[in-house]
Design an enzyme around this catalytic site. Structure first.
Site, short mmCIF file in Angstrom:
data_model
loop_
_atom_site.label_atom_id
_atom_site.label_comp_id
_atom_site.label_asym_id
_atom_site.label_seq_id
_atom_site.Cartn_x
_atom_site.Cartn_y
_atom_site.Cartn_z
N ASP A 198 18.99 15.36 5.24
CA ASP A 198 18.33 14.50 6.21
C ASP A 198 18.84 14.90 7.58
O ASP A 198 19.97 14.58 7.96
CB ASP A 198 18.65 13.04 5.88
N CYS A 361 19.59 0.29 9.33
CA CYS A 361 19.00 0.82 8.09
C CYS A 361 20.06 1.50 7.22
O CYS A 361 19.83 2.56 6.64
CB CYS A 361 17.87 1.80 8.38
#
Length: 406
Positions: A198, A361
């Site tokens: 990511d 998040c």
């Protein structure tokens, strides 16, 4: 790097918020956009708005050339070996979900392992949770050191011959940790596992060479790197992408359609069903041009200097806790004693200072830190030491205000 000249390229920075000059310290959530990106997207809509790949008329040809030209800019930006390895997506989230849904479902079985870390953004956690539930695979976590870093010896103990997928963020959006993804990829490959990175918090701030990292997949978003929202990139090694099935079906990604079966286009288009995000891709290409003109090494050096200065200055604020390692990327996550981070962010906003507050998040990481939420200041190429000074002054006023209240 001439920071003043850089700032002049961002129209949004030259305004007052709540009666104060804006200090934007939330680039990890989304970066601001230079005028060159705004103008390039406006140029598309004003001058050659058309669908791509389908028409032979002049507008369609120009739109296709610009769209595919942006793909080549991405390829060079991350040093992919082929245009077929660059897939346009709606963002990092979609890119990761594509890998989990296509590669994961085809290659992960009951008893297999998926290895991630506790610091992952939900976008690089929930898809693997769901894949594990659907397949009966085991979801495993690399342990974190006390400062929020990853020890390679722990990685070696966590990844086994049963591991099929390793997925980890390049840079933590909470801790600023820069993970040793190249070394982790090497360990994963020793066990014949594939490695997804990511790169949402890395690609905007440092040079990324996917061939040098030897990762199998790399995902990032345009909106964190001076580009528009709604578009991102999935890089994948050609052999892996070629063997994967698309996850969206319809126009644009097909080759031949019969009444009862169909065939797909070649890479990269088989993963880009429907009318693609044309203006977004063109805007991403313009953002890459903008970053390349400045230089990723110069941007990284500027952010490194700015982060070191911020760490030094924030330590002068009594009762402030900083989370994460000393050596970090360009963000600092913190809390003030006895002040909720949402209250901190609200008071700072009244001073024209934009920071993030919440769980970012990353709720499992919040639990690991033993907090419900934190505040975060994140820096980019347009920030200055004066912005840091404003932040520190604002935090001291926040502390004084809540001290008076309570």
């Amino acid at each position: 790097m001439d920071v003043k000249a850089v700032r002049d390229a961002f129209p949004i920075l030259h305004q007052e918020v709540n009666g104060h000059p804006l200090v934007y310290l939330d680039s990890s959530a989304t970066s601001q956009k230079p005028i060159s990106v705004i103008d390039k997207m406006s140029e598309y809509y004003k001058g050659y708005n058309s669908n791509v790949h389908r028409g032979v008329h002049t507008l369609g040809t120009r739109a296709t050339d610009e769209y595919e030209g942006a793909r080549e800019k991405v390829r060079r930006f991350i040093n992919a070996s082929s245009l077929q390895e660059v897939i346009f997506t709606r963002g990092t989230t979609t890119a990761i979900n594509t890998v989990a849904s296509s590669y994961g479902r085809a290659n992960v079985r009951e008893g297999d392992e998926i290895v991630i870390s506790p610091m992952e953004h939900h976008s690089n956690l929930i898809p693997w949770q769901q894949l594990a539930k659907q397949t009966g695979a085991e979801l495993k976590y690399m342990p974190l050191q006390s400062d929020g870093t990853i020890n390679l010896e722990d990685v070696k103990e966590t990844i086994t011959d049963r591991t099929k997928i390793v997925a980890i963020m390049h840079v933590s959006n909470v801790l600023g940790t820069i993970n040793p993804v190249k070394e982790i990829a090497e360990i994963a490959h020793q066990h014949e596992a594939v490695m997804l990175v990511d790169g949402a918090q890395a690609a905007p701030h440092m040079k990324v060479d996917v061939q040098d990292l030897d990762c199998d997949f790399y995902a990032f978003s345009a909106h964190k790197m001076c580009g528009p929202t709604g578009i991102g990139v999935l890089y994948g090694k050609r052999a892996l992408l070629k063997a994967m099935e698309p996850v969206e079906f319809g126009g644009e990604m097909i080759d031949f359609v019969n009444l009862y079966d169909s065939t797909w286009k070649e890479l990269p288009w088989k993963f880009e069903g429907g009318t693609p995000i044309i203006a977004g891709a063109i805007g991403l290409g313009a953002a890459i041009d903008f970053l390349n003109d400045i230089g990723l090494d110069e941007i990284a050096a500027h952010e490194h200097k700015l982060t070191a200065y911020a760490q030094q200055q924030l330590k002068t604020v009594d009762g402030l806790t900083i989370y994460g390692p000393e050596e970090r990327a360009g963000l600092i996550t913190f809390n003030l004693d006895d002040v909720h981070p949402h209250d901190t962010a609200t008071v700072l906003d009244a001073e024209g200072i934009a920071v993030r507050a919440g769980h970012h998040c990353a709720q499992p990481l919040m639990k690991w830190l033993d907090v419900s939420a934190t505040a975060r200041a994140s820096f980019y190429l347009y920030n200055t030491e004066e912005d840091i000074d404003r932040l520190v002054e604002g935090l001291k006023r926040t502390k004084e205000y809540f001290g008076d209240v309570f």
